[in-house]
Write a protein that holds these residues in place. Structure first.
Motif, short mmCIF file in Angstrom:
data_model
loop_
_atom_site.label_atom_id
_atom_site.label_comp_id
_atom_site.label_asym_id
_atom_site.label_seq_id
_atom_site.Cartn_x
_atom_site.Cartn_y
_atom_site.Cartn_z
N LEU A 39 34.07 51.09 40.70
CA LEU A 39 34.97 50.21 41.44
C LEU A 39 36.43 50.55 41.19
O LEU A 39 37.29 50.23 42.00
N ASP A 40 36.71 51.19 40.05
CA ASP A 40 38.10 51.43 39.68
C ASP A 40 38.40 52.86 39.22
O ASP A 40 39.52 53.19 38.87
N GLU A 82 46.71 52.28 42.90
CA GLU A 82 47.69 51.44 43.58
C GLU A 82 47.07 50.18 44.17
O GLU A 82 47.76 49.18 44.34
N GLN A 83 45.80 50.25 44.51
CA GLN A 83 45.11 49.10 45.13
C GLN A 83 43.83 48.82 44.36
O GLN A 83 42.73 49.10 44.83
N PRO A 84 43.96 48.24 43.17
CA PRO A 84 42.78 48.02 42.33
C PRO A 84 41.81 47.01 42.96
O PRO A 84 42.16 46.24 43.85
N PHE A 85 40.60 47.06 42.49
CA PHE A 85 39.54 46.14 42.89
C PHE A 85 39.99 44.73 42.57
O PHE A 85 40.41 44.44 41.46
N THR A 86 39.92 43.83 43.54
CA THR A 86 40.45 42.47 43.37
C THR A 86 39.34 41.45 43.25
O THR A 86 38.16 41.74 43.52
N SER A 87 39.73 40.24 42.91
CA SER A 87 38.74 39.15 42.85
C SER A 87 38.21 38.85 44.24
O SER A 87 37.06 38.43 44.40
N GLU A 88 39.01 39.07 45.28
CA GLU A 88 38.54 38.89 46.66
C GLU A 88 37.46 39.93 46.99
O GLU A 88 36.45 39.62 47.63
N ASP A 89 37.68 41.17 46.54
CA ASP A 89 36.66 42.21 46.73
C ASP A 89 35.37 41.81 46.01
O ASP A 89 34.27 41.97 46.55
N GLU A 90 35.52 41.29 44.80
CA GLU A 90 34.36 40.87 44.03
C GLU A 90 33.61 39.74 44.75
O GLU A 90 32.38 39.73 44.80
N LYS A 91 34.34 38.82 45.33
CA LYS A 91 33.72 37.72 46.07
C LYS A 91 32.94 38.25 47.28
O LYS A 91 31.84 37.78 47.57
N THR A 92 33.51 39.24 47.96
CA THR A 92 32.81 39.84 49.10
C THR A 92 31.47 40.41 48.67
O THR A 92 30.44 40.18 49.33
N LEU A 93 31.45 41.13 47.56
CA LEU A 93 30.20 41.68 47.04
C LEU A 93 29.25 40.56 46.62
O LEU A 93 28.05 40.63 46.88
N ASP A 94 29.80 39.51 45.99
CA ASP A 94 28.97 38.38 45.61
C ASP A 94 28.33 37.71 46.83
O ASP A 94 27.16 37.35 46.81
N ASP A 95 29.11 37.58 47.90
CA ASP A 95 28.60 36.98 49.11
C ASP A 95 27.46 37.80 49.72
O ASP A 95 26.55 37.26 50.36
N LEU A 96 27.51 39.11 49.51
CA LEU A 96 26.45 39.99 49.98
C LEU A 96 25.26 40.03 49.01
O LEU A 96 24.24 40.67 49.28
#
Length: 98
Positions: A39-40, A82-96
């Motif tokens: 992810l990073d 420059e664009q690290p993995f965010t909590s929003e990205d993590e939520k998207t994966l969680d939702d999936l």
């Protein structure tokens, strides 16, 4: 199931020494094929291929399994920094469910 924290190392040839506790689970349940991602760019996730295929089924709604994306490695590394993995990205994966 993989439980616990077992320090290990990657040798000079890039080979991962899998701790014996995990190697036993891998041998008994999964075999030798794996999918490795990050992810990073700093920490890798190693999925037994059988588990990764389940994730692929969930990702198929995104359409990225029907074509290749080819990137310049250095530009990709810079983008990750420059664009690290965010909590929003993590939520998207969680939702999936990933």
């Amino acid at each position: 199931m993989f439980r616990g924290n077992h320090p290990t190392r990657v040798d000079e040839k890039g080979r991962l020494k899998v701790p014996a506790e995990f190697k036993r689970v891998i041998d008994e349940k999964y075999g030798t094929q794996f999918y490795i991602t990050s992810l990073d760019g700093r920490v890798a996730q190693v999925y037994p291929f059988e588990e990764w295929e389940r994730i692929e089924q969930k990702l198929a709604v995104l359409g990225n399994l029907t074509f290749l994306i080819i990137r310049n490695l250095e530009a990709f590394r810079q983008e990750i920094e420059e664009q690290p993995f965010t909590s929003e990205d993590e939520k998207t994966l969680d939702d999936l469910g990933i």
